[in-house]
Design a protein around this motif. Sequence first.
Motif, PDB file in Angstrom:
ATOM      1  N   VAL A 100       0.868  -1.175   0.000  1.00 37.12           N
ATOM      2  CA  VAL A 100       0.000   0.000   0.000  1.00 37.12           C
ATOM      3  C   VAL A 100       0.904   1.224   0.000  1.00 37.12           C
ATOM      4  CG1 VAL A 100      -1.769   1.318   1.211  1.00 37.12           C
ATOM      5  CG2 VAL A 100      -1.842  -1.184   1.248  1.00 37.12           C
ATOM      6  N   PHE A 101       0.865   1.980  -1.074  1.00 38.09           N
ATOM      7  CA  PHE A 101       1.667   3.197  -1.174  1.00 38.09           C
ATOM      8  C   PHE A 101       0.902   4.365  -0.550  1.00 38.09           C
ATOM      9  CE2 PHE A 101       3.641   0.549  -4.351  1.00 38.09           C
ATOM     10  CZ  PHE A 101       4.976   0.918  -4.323  1.00 38.09           C
ATOM     11  N   ASP A 102       1.594   5.447  -0.329  1.00 39.19           N
ATOM     12  CA  ASP A 102       0.969   6.635   0.256  1.00 39.19           C
ATOM     13  C   ASP A 102       0.422   7.588  -0.802  1.00 39.19           C
ATOM     14  OD1 ASP A 102       3.349   7.531  -0.784  1.00 39.19           O
ATOM     15  OD2 ASP A 102       4.106   8.420   1.073  1.00 39.19           O
ATOM     16  N   ASP A 103       0.236   7.064  -2.021  1.00 44.20           N
ATOM     17  CA  ASP A 103      -0.248   7.886  -3.135  1.00 44.20           C
ATOM     18  C   ASP A 103      -1.193   7.023  -3.980  1.00 44.20           C
ATOM     19  OD1 ASP A 103      -0.645   9.363  -5.445  1.00 44.20           O
ATOM     20  OD2 ASP A 103       1.448   9.972  -5.642  1.00 44.20           O
ATOM     21  N   PRO A 104      -2.488   7.362  -4.029  1.00 45.12           N
ATOM     22  CA  PRO A 104      -3.432   6.527  -4.779  1.00 45.12           C
ATOM     23  C   PRO A 104      -3.144   6.455  -6.273  1.00 45.12           C
ATOM     24  CG  PRO A 104      -4.471   8.588  -4.112  1.00 45.12           C
ATOM     25  CD  PRO A 104      -3.158   8.508  -3.390  1.00 45.12           C
ATOM     26  N   PRO A 173      -0.192  -5.934   4.567  1.00 46.37           N
ATOM     27  CA  PRO A 173       0.533  -5.347   3.441  1.00 46.37           C
ATOM     28  C   PRO A 173       1.684  -4.482   3.934  1.00 46.37           C
ATOM     29  CG  PRO A 173      -1.488  -4.136   3.842  1.00 46.37           C
ATOM     30  CD  PRO A 173      -1.514  -5.310   4.778  1.00 46.37           C
ATOM     31  N   ALA A 174       2.673  -4.301   3.102  1.00 47.57           N
ATOM     32  CA  ALA A 174       3.775  -3.394   3.414  1.00 47.57           C
ATOM     33  C   ALA A 174       3.327  -1.973   3.089  1.00 47.57           C
ATOM     34  CB  ALA A 174       5.007  -3.767   2.592  1.00 47.57           C
ATOM     35  N   LEU A 175       3.472  -1.058   4.037  1.00 47.32           N
ATOM     36  CA  LEU A 175       3.121   0.345   3.832  1.00 47.32           C
ATOM     37  C   LEU A 175       4.344   1.072   3.298  1.00 47.32           C
ATOM     38  CD1 LEU A 175       1.060   1.092   7.082  1.00 47.32           C
ATOM     39  CD2 LEU A 175       0.263   0.192   4.880  1.00 47.32           C
ATOM     40  N   ILE A 176       4.199   1.688   2.128  1.00 41.59           N
ATOM     41  CA  ILE A 176       5.321   2.339   1.461  1.00 41.59           C
ATOM     42  C   ILE A 176       5.145   3.852   1.539  1.00 41.59           C
ATOM     43  CG2 ILE A 176       6.707   2.478  -0.623  1.00 41.59           C
ATOM     44  CD1 ILE A 176       6.487  -0.337   0.529  1.00 41.59           C
ATOM     45  N   GLY A 177       6.156   4.530   2.068  1.00 37.02           N
ATOM     46  CA  GLY A 177       6.077   5.982   2.205  1.00 37.02           C
ATOM     47  C   GLY A 177       5.586   6.368   3.585  1.00 37.02           C
ATOM     48  N   ASP A 178       4.807   7.436   3.648  1.00 42.07           N
ATOM     49  CA  ASP A 178       4.253   7.909   4.913  1.00 42.07           C
ATOM     50  C   ASP A 178       3.183   6.932   5.393  1.00 42.07           C
ATOM     51  OD1 ASP A 178       2.459   9.250   6.768  1.00 42.07           O
ATOM     52  OD2 ASP A 178       3.467  11.103   6.246  1.00 42.07           O
ATOM     53  N   PRO A 179       3.376   6.286   6.554  1.00 49.12           N
ATOM     54  CA  PRO A 179       2.406   5.275   7.009  1.00 49.12           C
ATOM     55  C   PRO A 179       0.993   5.829   7.193  1.00 49.12           C
ATOM     56  CG  PRO A 179       4.443   5.128   8.273  1.00 49.12           C
ATOM     57  CD  PRO A 179       4.525   6.379   7.462  1.00 49.12           C
ATOM     58  N   ALA A 180       0.872   7.036   7.737  1.00 55.29           N
ATOM     59  CA  ALA A 180      -0.455   7.623   7.968  1.00 55.29           C
ATOM     60  C   ALA A 180      -1.177   7.858   6.648  1.00 55.29           C
ATOM     61  CB  ALA A 180      -0.329   8.925   8.758  1.00 55.29           C
ATOM     62  N   ARG A 181      -0.463   8.382   5.666  1.00 48.90           N
ATOM     63  CA  ARG A 181      -1.079   8.624   4.363  1.00 48.90           C
ATOM     64  C   ARG A 181      -1.377   7.318   3.646  1.00 48.90           C
ATOM     65  NH1 ARG A 181       2.387  12.967   1.132  1.00 48.90           N
ATOM     66  NH2 ARG A 181       0.728  12.537  -0.368  1.00 48.90           N
ATOM     67  N   ALA A 182      -0.521   6.322   3.831  1.00 50.21           N
ATOM     68  CA  ALA A 182      -0.772   5.012   3.214  1.00 50.21           C
ATOM     69  C   ALA A 182      -2.053   4.394   3.772  1.00 50.21           C
ATOM     70  CB  ALA A 182       0.420   4.085   3.446  1.00 50.21           C
ATOM     71  N   LYS A 183      -2.298   4.566   5.069  1.00 50.03           N
ATOM     72  CA  LYS A 183      -3.525   4.045   5.669  1.00 50.03           C
ATOM     73  C   LYS A 183      -4.757   4.754   5.103  1.00 50.03           C
ATOM     74  CE  LYS A 183      -1.359   2.574   9.992  1.00 50.03           C
ATOM     75  NZ  LYS A 183      -1.235   2.805  11.455  1.00 50.03           N
TER      76      LYS A 183
END
Length: 219
Positions: A100-104, A173-183
């Motif tokens: 899950v990236f921090d950018d849709p 899933p692995a959170l890629i980038g900023d974790p809060a934004r990825a969530k």
Amino acid sequence: MQQSEFPAFRDMLTDVMAYYRQDVSRFVLDLWWNACKPFDLQQLGSAMQRHATDPEHGQFPPKVADMVRILQGTTTDRASLAWGKVLESMSAVGAYTDVVFDDPAIHAAAEDMGGWPKMCRTDLRELGLLQHRFTQSYRAYAERGQFDYPRRLAGDRSPDSEYERAGLKLPRPALIGDPARAKLVYQGGGSGKTAITFASIQTLGHQIAAAIEAPRSAA
């Protein structure tokens, strides 16, 4: 920005526009506020200062587009940064893990490329082409603003149904980038993009003929 920061935002914008000898109407204030709410107030203040001291752009009053350009960069800049993040994750995380990236827009573009496992297994000789296609797709989504995207990019693992059948939790899933934004990206996503449906020419022909015949039968 939070609603409680509106007075400070209003005063800052009023002071900046006064420097350019312009007043701030209620319409202009609302326009700026709605457009700039995703940004941090302190970052916005720094962007205002950068604009004012820019030899080329600083001689003109700032516009919302100027702030977006400074704070987010152009879509070309963002696409290049997104590709760098994806490329690093392809080797660091790999094809077997959900991400899950921090950018849709990364999710939507990756699905256009055939999915996460396919991207990870791209031959080194084809990486240049993949980069070109990815950045083009990314820019299209970033400029659109609103679009459907999968909440996570599925890795090459067992289907969800097998985990459910065995009474096991799905792998994290692995959170890629900023974790809060990825969530937030995960929460705002869906199962995928809008499915493309089609009908054969023959079927469409029957439907059109039936539609033409219906009024005649009623007569």
